[in-house]
Motif scaffolding. Structure first.
Motif, PDB file in Angstrom:
ATOM      1  N   SER A 235       0.836  -1.194   0.000  1.00 22.46           N
ATOM      2  CA  SER A 235       0.000   0.000   0.000  1.00 22.46           C
ATOM      3  C   SER A 235       0.870   1.242   0.000  1.00 22.46           C
ATOM      4  CB  SER A 235      -0.920   0.019   1.227  1.00 22.46           C
ATOM      5  OG  SER A 235      -1.708  -1.148   1.288  1.00 22.46           O
ATOM      6  N   LEU A 236       0.387   2.256  -0.695  1.00 25.05           N
ATOM      7  CA  LEU A 236       1.046   3.565  -0.757  1.00 25.05           C
ATOM      8  C   LEU A 236       0.023   4.619  -0.365  1.00 25.05           C
ATOM      9  CD1 LEU A 236       3.563   5.273  -1.651  1.00 25.05           C
ATOM     10  CD2 LEU A 236       2.456   5.428  -3.905  1.00 25.05           C
ATOM     11  N   THR A 237       0.356   5.431   0.625  1.00 25.15           N
ATOM     12  CA  THR A 237      -0.579   6.436   1.113  1.00 25.15           C
ATOM     13  C   THR A 237       0.193   7.649   1.608  1.00 25.15           C
ATOM     14  OG1 THR A 237      -2.402   6.840   2.677  1.00 25.15           O
ATOM     15  CG2 THR A 237      -0.624   5.419   3.426  1.00 25.15           C
ATOM     16  N   ASN A 238      -0.517   8.666   2.069  1.00 28.35           N
ATOM     17  CA  ASN A 238       0.145   9.889   2.532  1.00 28.35           C
ATOM     18  C   ASN A 238      -0.426  10.361   3.862  1.00 28.35           C
ATOM     19  OD1 ASN A 238      -2.370  10.748   1.619  1.00 28.35           O
ATOM     20  ND2 ASN A 238      -1.611  12.715   0.877  1.00 28.35           N
ATOM     21  N   LYS A 239      -0.861   9.418   4.684  1.00 28.73           N
ATOM     22  CA  LYS A 239      -1.442   9.846   5.952  1.00 28.73           C
ATOM     23  C   LYS A 239      -0.531   9.491   7.117  1.00 28.73           C
ATOM     24  CE  LYS A 239      -6.000  11.109   7.320  1.00 28.73           C
ATOM     25  NZ  LYS A 239      -7.439  10.840   7.332  1.00 28.73           N
ATOM     26  N   THR A 240      -0.860   8.506   7.926  1.00 26.20           N
ATOM     27  CA  THR A 240      -0.024   8.215   9.090  1.00 26.20           C
ATOM     28  C   THR A 240       1.179   7.365   8.748  1.00 26.20           C
ATOM     29  OG1 THR A 240      -1.512   6.374   9.592  1.00 26.20           O
ATOM     30  CG2 THR A 240      -1.905   8.447  10.733  1.00 26.20           C
ATOM     31  N   TYR A 241       1.239   6.855   7.548  1.00 29.25           N
ATOM     32  CA  TYR A 241       2.439   6.213   7.024  1.00 29.25           C
ATOM     33  C   TYR A 241       2.420   6.395   5.514  1.00 29.25           C
ATOM     34  CZ  TYR A 241      -0.881   2.403   6.151  1.00 29.25           C
ATOM     35  OH  TYR A 241      -1.960   1.672   5.749  1.00 29.25           O
ATOM     36  N   GLN A 242       3.521   6.069   4.852  1.00 30.08           N
ATOM     37  CA  GLN A 242       3.586   6.202   3.400  1.00 30.08           C
ATOM     38  C   GLN A 242       3.573   4.847   2.702  1.00 30.08           C
ATOM     39  OE1 GLN A 242       6.977   8.394   1.942  1.00 30.08           O
ATOM     40  NE2 GLN A 242       6.092   8.690  -0.080  1.00 30.08           N
TER      41      GLN A 242
END
Length: 949
Positions: A235-242
């Motif tokens: 997974s790729l995200t920009n909230k509490t982890y990347q």
């Protein structure tokens, strides 16, 4: 004649017997693996909702002839609907193998819904409702409220997770300090804690515990309960982890009678949306089950989440206006690297052993013993005889120069004007030597610090002016639980739950980094003499890195709870009742003897005992197979938490005065429609909480304590009696939560579904509770009388939320969904100290300030209400089947238009504790002590790629 009657009797009995049919079958996936614990409902009969056994087998007995529908559902699979017609000649109807197609959940691809304390990364778990209504997932309201509104700090019915029961294999996971479950203990283990074995939401009666206001979430970690196969995802995200990498594998029940399940993940980011934040979190889960016999199984489970992550600061509006909404005051540059002072380090592994004993076909007992240990460390900067190093300390901001100009009666000197322009320019141009922590200056201050001699070793060294400390909690918790369930008759079920818990908790502060100094002094720089010594058992001692200082104590608690639940099915009625009886005992054991509280800080405190009792009831009336009316009601006592029992445990053994159990009364009534095309839920609810306790800690100026504290108290060096660090203690707090909930899901076509949700709540304080304070400067507990907070709003969640959206599910296994969400009635948390009579009294005249009229005070103390916020979300995904393997790709975006005006949390600082000071502060163009707040982080995304083998 006799022959005729005999013949007729035989025919009638025969027809009746022929009309009773046994319907059975096996539920399997596309790989022909059995699907255990799938929900199978005979829609003709409300009472006939069962779950498959580990082999996927189900059986309905004594089914009458006629037309009916069977609905089969299991999270992660497409539901199956079977229409059947039974004729009198059929004694047995074997449906054979029924195959469920795998379907990735939209929830698997959602961004985590909490802030730093992660729940599961998808925001929660879905499962079966305890009242007995079949639901393949949560009802439409709960699901949308959690996944759409919950992404923006919306709490269903206004209460936080202190009122949720989260249980793993029968063991309650709430922390004794706060009463809240620490979701970070299993964060990142989505595949292990995605589905609840039982989900009794809000006021529904639970079979596994006495539900609190937020309901019961029960997770079963038996290895055989997990879907067989290998699951790999990135997974790729920009909230509490990347980044998140997760691997899980389950064997299913092997021919040897063993089953194993494993899950491991890592979540990390070098820097998040908020400046200076990072996350580096690992997680593991292991479950091993042995089937000893047909009636006995034994399961061992262990999991843990070694975590290291940084924090973000709340700020005043002045700071956000200067540096933007991603600003974070907790970090600064050190030798070209970002360094954050607020770092959490956690590792609290859990070990569980569960025995499942099937006594007979109607009775079984599940017993679990568990042990949790580990640590939770939170770092922060500390200082001795030095100024506050925070860049947002009020004297380091442009508003402070404006304050000095205003105090000069509008006739500023040139030096003040120049100073204001200089500091304003440096903030606007982001001169990080003042806009962030200046680590270099802290090291320099320590290098230039005075040399002192350790009285005990004779060692000489630099005394730290600044140093990093860790606040450490090391809990050791033992649990033993037992769950008995039996069925006295087809229409009568009975459950008993027993739990014993024992906690020993070490709490202390230790030196993490001396920042170039040799040691720190274990005493306060604000108090003189023995009162300033944190441990008079070893006065004027020093502390090196890894040593304890300032406070050191243990907390002890043991608790026993018993809960009995019964369910009765009569015609169109489902009746449920649940009883609670509990006892707990807590005490503090001081290891340090604090100089200010020399007579009440060392050794054991008194033992505080509380008894919990409660009664819950639930009634479901089945109008027909699709329409239901549900009534739930409960009244119960809730014991205070350790944080509520001991108001200032870092200093002393004092127990919160006038402490008693919370009294909770709650009721709701619901109408539910469930049809193939329409799902509707409409609810009205009312909850009253009495005798609650609220404790806050902050620094206050201008607080006159002369009438409460005569001369025996110790006086601080740097100020008068009006400036104190204090614990604000509200007791006897009365709260009211009421509102309506509406959820509608309309299937426009086989592929298009639309949904609408509305939650209209009103959460207010209903009385003027008593306020007392504990200070770090004085002994005693001053009683300031009533705090006039009646009819102020309870903060912590938007009080109104609305959502409208649609979803397209393609037969080709792809989907797309969009939603619009409106959040309203967002309030700042109030300071009760400013609502006492003491606030308006002039300490010199002991009379109210001359200009403190009712209207001016009301205007000054008006609660801050923030603007409504519209936010829009979208998600799209596709699953592929490649032979017997599956692959899923999905993307979700929250807050598409990057709405940054949404306030996710806010509180009054309470710094100015009298009318004159606060009134002057509010008259300034930029107040020194405006409310501190957090803003939503803006547009966020979550990309997920998964493989299932």
């Amino acid at each position: 004649m006799k022959l005729t009657l005999k013949f007729l009797f035989t025919v009638i009995i025969g027809q009746h017997l022929l009309s009773q049919t046994t319907v059975s079958g096996y539920i399997k996936d596309t790989n022909q693996n059995p699907i255990g614990w799938a929900i199978v409902s005979l829609e003709k009969d409300l009472n006939n909702t069962i779950t498959t056994d580990p082999k996927g087998y189900f059986e309905f007995q004594n089914v009458t002839q006629g037309e009916f529908t069977i609905v089969i559902s299991k999270e992660g699979f497409m539901p199956q609907v079977i229409n059947l017609s039974l004729i009198p000649s059929e004694d047995i109807k074997n449906l054979g193998d029924i195959t469920l197609e795998y379907q990735p959940l939209e929830a698997e691809n959602l961004i985590s819904l909490t802030d730093e304390e992660l729940t599961t990364d998808d925001g929660g778990a879905l499962g079966q409702v305890g009242i007995g209504l079949l639901q393949s997932s949560r009802d439409v309201f709960s699901k949308v409220a959690a996944y759409e509104l919950g992404a923006y700090w919306f709490n269903i019915r206004g209460t936080d997770n202190r009122y949720n029961n989260v249980m793993i294999d029968g063991v309650p996971m709430a922390k004794n300090h706060s009463g809240r479950p620490d979701f970070s203990n299993w964060g990142g283990l989505n595949n292990s804690f995605r589905y609840t074995y039982e989900l009794a939401e809000t006021n529904n009666v639970s079979d596994y515990s006495f539900s609190n206001l937020g309901g019961t979430y029960y997770y079963d970690t038996r290895a055989s309960s997990y879907r067989k196969g290998l699951n790999l995802s990135y997974s790729l995200t920009n909230k509490t982890y990347q980044h998140r990498l997760m691997l899980s594998y389950a064997t299913g029940m092997l021919p040897s009678g063993w089953a194993f399940a494993f899950n491991a993940s890592r979540r990390w980011m070098d820097e998040g949306v908020i400046d200076g934040t990072f996350n580096d979190s690992y997680a593991y889960f292991v479950s091993a089950e042995k089937k000893i016999s047909e009636n006995h199984t034994l399961n061992f489970t262990t999991f843990g989440t070694p975590t290291r992550r940084s924090g973000a600061s709340p700020n005043t509006q002045e700071v956000y206006d200067l540096r933007g909404k991603n600003y974070n005051a907790y970090w600064g540059w050190q030798e070209g690297q970002r360094r954050n002072e607020r770092i959490k380090k956690m590792f609290e592994p859990v070990f569980m052993l569960t025995h499942d004993w099937k006594i007979n076909k109607n009775t079984k007992i599940i017993t679990t013993a568990s042990y949790q240990t580990g640590y939770h460390k939170s770092s922060r900067l500390n200082w001795y005889n030095s100024t506050n190093p925070s860049p947002t300390y009020y004297r380091n901001l442009p508003s402070y120069i404006q304050y000095l100009i205003a105090k000069a009666n509008g006739s500023p000197t040139e030096s003040l004007e120049a100073a204001y322009q200089e500091i304003l320019n440096r903030w606007q141009e982001n001169d990080t030597s003042i806009t962030q922590i200046n680590w270099g200056s802290l090291y320099e201050a320590n290098y230039n610090a005075p040399f002192v001699t350790d009285l005990y070793s004779g060692e000489q060294g630099r005394r730290a002016s600044y140093f990093l400390v860790d606040d450490v909690i090391k809990d050791r918790t033992f649990n033993a639980s037992a769950h008995l369930q039996t069925q006295f008759a087809d229409h009568w079920k009975f459950y008993i739950n027993l739990n014993y818990q024992n906690l020993v908790s070490d709490n202390y502060r230790e030196v993490e980094d001396l920042l170039g100094a040799d040691f720190a002094l274990n005493r306060s720089s604000f108090l003189q003499g023995d009162a300033g010594d944190y441990n008079i058992l070893k006065p004027n001692s020093i502390a090196k890195e890894g040593d304890k200082l300032e406070y050191n104590y243990k907390l002890h608690k043991q608790a026993v709870t018993a809960n009995a639940t019964t369910r009765l099915y009569v015609d169109h009625w489902n009746l449920a009742a649940s009883l609670l009886l509990g006892w707990n005992e807590s005490y503090r054991n001081g290891i340090f003897q604090n100089g200010l509280y020399a007579d009440n800080s060392y050794g054991r405190s008194s033992k505080e005992n509380f008894i919990d009792v409660g009664l819950r009831g639930g009634i479901t009336y089945k109008i027909d197979g699709r329409n239901f009316i549900i009534l739930n009601s409960g009244y119960f006592l809730v014991s205070p938490t350790l944080n509520e029992i001991f108001a200032n445990p870092r200093l002393n053994n004092m127990v919160t005065p006038d402490l008693t159990n919370q009294k909770v009364g709650t009721s709701d009534i619901t109408y539910t429609l469930r049809s193939p095309k329409i799902k509707l839920r409409a609810t009205a609810y009312y909850t009253r909480i009495k005798d609650a306790v609220e404790i806050s800690r902050f620094y206050a100026q201008g607080l006159d304590l002369s009438q409460y504290l005569p001369s025996q108290g110790s006086v601080s060096q740097d100020a008068t009696s009006s400036n104190v660090f204090l614990s604000e203690i509200l007791t006897g707090v009365d709260k009211e939560y009421m509102g309506t909930e509406l959820g509608l899901e309309l299937k426009i076509s086989p592929t298009i579904t639309t949904f609408a949700v509305a939650s209209i709540g009103q959460y207010v304080y209903k009385n003027n509770p008593n306020l007392k304070i504990l200070t770090d400067n004085y002994e005693g507990i001053p009683d300031l009388g009533s705090a006039n907070i009646k009819n102020y709003k309870i903060a912590g969640s938007p009080q109104k939320g609305y959502s409208l959206g649609f979803r397209y599910n393609s037969p080709k296994y792809w989907w797309v969904g969009v939603s619009g969400n409106l959040l309203q009635d967002i309030y700042s948390d109030i300071s009760a100290l400013s609502r006492t009579e003491n606030f308006i009294i002039n300490p010199e005249s002991q009379q109210p300030y001359a200009n403190a009229t009712n209207q001016s005070v009301k205007s000054l103390l008006k609660q801050k209400r923030y603007e409504d916020a519209w936010v829009f979300n979208a998600n799209i995904g596709k699953s592929f089947r490649i032979g017997k393997y599956y692959m899923g790709v999905s993307l979700s975006v929250n807050n598409i238009f990057n709405e940054r005006g949404l306030v996710s949390g806010s509180f009054e600082q309470g710094r100015y504790a009298n009318y004159e000071q606060l009134s002057f502060d509010h008259s300034l163009t930029t107040p020194l002590f405006g409310d501190k707040l957090f803003y939503d982080r803006g547009r966020s995304y979550f990309v997920n790629i998964s493989f299932k083998l």
